[in-house]
Structure formats: C-alpha cells, structure tokens
Design an enzyme around this catalytic site. Structure first.
Site, PDB file in Angstrom:
ATOM      1  N   GLU A   1       0.724  -1.060  -0.081  1.00  0.00           N
ATOM      2  CA  GLU A   1       0.105  -0.233  -0.087  1.00  0.00           C
ATOM      3  C   GLU A   1       1.001   1.032   0.054  1.00  0.00           C
ATOM      4  OE1 GLU A   1      -2.471   3.041  -0.061  1.00  0.00           O
ATOM      5  OE2 GLU A   1      -3.194   1.031  -0.318  1.00  0.00           O
TER       6      GLU A   1
ATOM      7  N   ARG B   1     -17.273   3.145   5.181  1.00  0.00           N
ATOM      8  CA  ARG B   1     -16.359   2.470   4.425  1.00  0.00           C
ATOM      9  C   ARG B   1     -15.007   1.877   5.176  1.00  0.00           C
ATOM     10  NH1 ARG B   1     -14.719   2.139  -0.870  1.00  0.00           N
ATOM     11  NH2 ARG B   1     -16.688   3.445  -1.615  1.00  0.00           N
TER      12      ARG B   1
ATOM     13  N   TYR C   1     -28.264   7.116   4.184  1.00  0.00           N
ATOM     14  CA  TYR C   1     -28.412   6.033   4.833  1.00  0.00           C
ATOM     15  C   TYR C   1     -27.626   5.661   6.249  1.00  0.00           C
ATOM     16  CZ  TYR C   1     -24.426   4.545   1.925  1.00  0.00           C
ATOM     17  OH  TYR C   1     -23.240   4.590   1.161  1.00  0.00           O
TER      18      TYR C   1
ATOM     19  N   ASP D   1     -11.406  -1.295  -9.026  1.00  0.00           N
ATOM     20  CA  ASP D   1     -11.560  -0.169  -9.953  1.00  0.00           C
ATOM     21  C   ASP D   1     -10.422  -0.182 -10.748  1.00  0.00           C
ATOM     22  OD1 ASP D   1     -13.928   0.797  -8.409  1.00  0.00           O
ATOM     23  OD2 ASP D   1     -12.927   2.403  -7.262  1.00  0.00           O
TER      24      ASP D   1
END
Length: 406
Positions: free
Chosen positions: A32, A105, A216, A309
């Site tokens: 990462e 998330r 939400y 993605d």
C-alpha cells in the site's frame, strides 16, 4: 515456485483479494502506497450478493458489530418529498439468502484488514509499486520502500491499485480515466444531532433534475451518511489538474460548497433541504471512470489480474463498486484454490471469463441508473409514474442480488 501472490493496493479490493487468496492457501503480500493502512470516505452499501460472500468468509458477526441493517429503500421525489416506491430490504434474507447492509467504508476496510492479517497476509505500507514485469514462469514487482527500490518475485500479481492504477497503464496502455461530469458531495452526521423527523434507519434516494441525494445509516445506525450526486463541470484548473481529479476527499470553502449544493438542489422539498442544512464538513469527489469492460483482457494479462476499480471503475448509482471488488476476490480464490504456480495463467483466464461480462453489465446499469435518477421532462414524469404503479418490482434487481458464483 511457491504459491506466492503480490497485491498492489491495500484498499477494499486489495484486502479482500489478499484475505480470499490466503484462505485458498496462497501466501499473499499487500503493498500500500500510503504510510498507514486506512480507507477514507463515508458509506458503502452491501447487497445480498456481497453479504453471501462475507458470510461464507465468516465475517458476518464482525460486520454486525459495526454495520446497519435498513428495513427499506425509499425512492422519493426531490421536489415534493413523496415516497414513490419502497423496496423492502428486510426481505433480502428470505429472498436472496443474506441481508442488505450499510456500513462506513473505514469500518469495512478495517474489518477486511484485520481478517487478512489473521489469515497470514503480509501487509506493507509506504510501499509504492512502480512497475511490473513477467516471464512465462513468474512475475516481478518493483516497489519503492524506505527510499530504495526492491524487487519482489512471485507466481502471480493482483493489481488492486484503484481507478488511477499505474499497473493498468503499463499493462493495457488505454489512457487515463475521464471525468464523468458527475460530482459527489459527501457528509456524515450523528443521528443524535438531527431533529427527530430527520433521523432514519432506512435508505432514501431523492431524485431530482440532474441531481439526486442518497442517505442511509452507518456505524450501527448512529450516523447518517448523506451524499448529493450532481451533474456539473469543474473549473478549468480543476479539470486539468490530475491531483485534483484523483482525490475523493477534496474540501472547498463552506460558502462555495453551499452555493454549489444550493444550485444542485434548487426546488427541493423542505425535509431534504433541512437535512442538507444539518450537515457540515462536506467532502467533494469528482467521479472519474472508464467505459464498460470490453473483454477478458481487461481483467488478466498473463500472470497479472486486475480487480476492483483498476479493472472496472463504476459510477456509484447501483451501489456496487465495493461489491464487485469483493466478488472479484471471491472468484479469484475459487479459481486458484488447489492451483499450482504452473496453473496460474490458465486459472486467471478462467477468472477473467467468469467476471468480465458481469462487471460490464453492472457498469452499464450504473450509468443507466444515473440517467434515470437525474431525468428531466417527460422521462422524469414517466419514471415517477412507473415507480408509483410498479413499486418494488422496478427497484429490485434479481440478476444482481441473486448472483451465484460459477
């Protein structure tokens, strides 16, 4: 060669792939580029197609600690506030075998990271994957870490490095993503800070002209995730600034943000404008993407698989970006279970054939949903009439939620 896999990117796609492949017996290392493993942003919706996978991975109990379980999805008119139709999400478990979940998330990412580490995945931060090369027998990644470039060799690589994937650029050479003309304005507000009539444990979609708002619950229902998605253009300096396009956590002045939101929500009903006024610290995300997938080659090149993605960025209008990344991870693990290093190219081709058409369909449906949500004129009238007459039948997506892996 040992069953080793190198994963570029430590977001949701990379962590899901690392965890799933480790469960299938592979030794996974995740690189990462950020100095700390984290996932910024706000909310994620996980349909039953995704929750069936997470349940099979043994993560349901951990999810239940941090997620929310809305009972309905309400399609509303932005102008009047009328509920045009409701999809009963609390029926998802009986219909599709798993619940419909909304989650922050960062909570989803943290859960996958912890699960991956427990499964033996090696995670390395502050590690910038610069390029890749491969032979018929192995893949090599060049990684800049701690000021020096190191080479790592393995049986396969997974490119999970996002919509701006440098590895995709190297492998496919199909140019940079394009700005879609859509901008997301995101906010997170504690439900306790909202007036009682604005609190909600359900999903709502207010549809207007060239804009819509989604809200939400997340964080066990204690917070409300609010997103306004509007069609608009960027200023010339923003449109040509790659750094500005690549951030999904931009922050403009309060006055400028409120002016843009006011324009996007012109004519909105009082309940929606009250909700938007109760939110602050808005974050901006220019939505960039690519056309729907055209073939299996966009998923796999030799011993390198592209997932999430990096392979198939999609507009958020079907709420399946994270879901398709998790489906990719599950399919990878399914195809590579019991595989040897020599089997990798063939197994990855099977993965690509199993995934690319579904991902292309979801990408296309997300674009279509955006056109429906933002409809004007006769199309808007027809949309509202259809929702009133057919209700949940128009909102349910059996081919999506009922998907079973091959």
């Amino acid at each position: 060669m040992n069953r080793n896999v190198l994963i570029a990117g430590g977001g949701i796609a990379g962590m899901a792939a690392g965890f799933a492949l480790a469960r299938a017996g592979w030794q996974a290392t995740v690189f990462e580029r950020a100095a700390e493993f984290s996932e910024v942003g706000a909310g994620v919706q996980l349909g039953p197609n995704v929750m069936r996978i997470l349940q099979a991975w043994g993560l349901h109990d951990a999810l239940a600690q941090v997620a929310a379980f809305p009972s309905g999805l309400h399609a509303r008119s932005m102008n009047t506030g009328e509920v045009l139709a409701t999809l009963p999400l609390n029926a998802a478990s009986s219909v599709y075998g798993a619940p419909y979940v909304t989650i922050h998330r960062a909570d989803l990412h943290g859960l996958l990271l912890q699960a991956a580490v427990r499964e033996g995945v090696q995670v390395q931060s502050d590690a910038v994957v610069q390029r890749t090369s491969q032979t018929p027998d192995a893949v090599t990644l060049e990684v800049m870490q701690h000021g020096s470039t190191q080479q790592h060799r393995a049986a396969m690589t997974v490119a999970a490095d996002g919509v701006w994937s440098p590895l995709r650029q190297q492998l496919l050479g199909d140019g940079l993503p394009k700005f879609t003309g859509h901008i997301a304005y995101r906010a997170l507000v504690a439900q306790a800070d909202l007036p009682a009539h604005l609190r909600s444990q359900d999903v709502s979609v207010w549809m207007g002209e060239q804009a819509h708002v989604v809200s939400y619950p997340v964080r066990g229902g204690e917070y409300l995730n609010v997103v306004c998605l509007a069609e608009g253009r960027l200023l010339d300096d923003e449109a040509h600034n790659l750094q500005a396009l690549q951030t999904w956590n931009a922050h403009k002045s309060e006055a400028q943000t409120l002016a843009e939101l006011h324009h996007a929500l012109r004519g909105a009903c009082a309940s929606l404008t009250d909700l938007m006024s109760a939110c602050s610290d808005w974050r901006l995300w220019p939505l960039c993407g690519r056309p729907a997938m055209q073939g299996a080659h966009q998923h796999v090149q030799g011993r390198i698989a592209l997932v999430g993605d990096a392979a198939h960025p999609m507009l958020p209008y079907l709420a399946q970006g994270a879901g398709m990344a998790i489906e990719d991870a599950a399919e990878l693990a399914l195809q590579l279970n019991q595989a040897t290093a020599a089997d990798v190219p063939q197994r990855l081709q099977q993965f690509a054939q199993a995934r690319w058409q579904r991902n292309a369909r979801v990408q296309a449906r997300a674009v279509r949903n955006g056109q429906i949500f933002h409809a004007t004129g006769p199309m808007r009238v027809g949309r509202d009439m259809g929702l009133r007459l057919m209700g949940s039948k128009l909102m349910d997506v059996p081919w999506l939620y009922g998907y079973q892996r091959s």
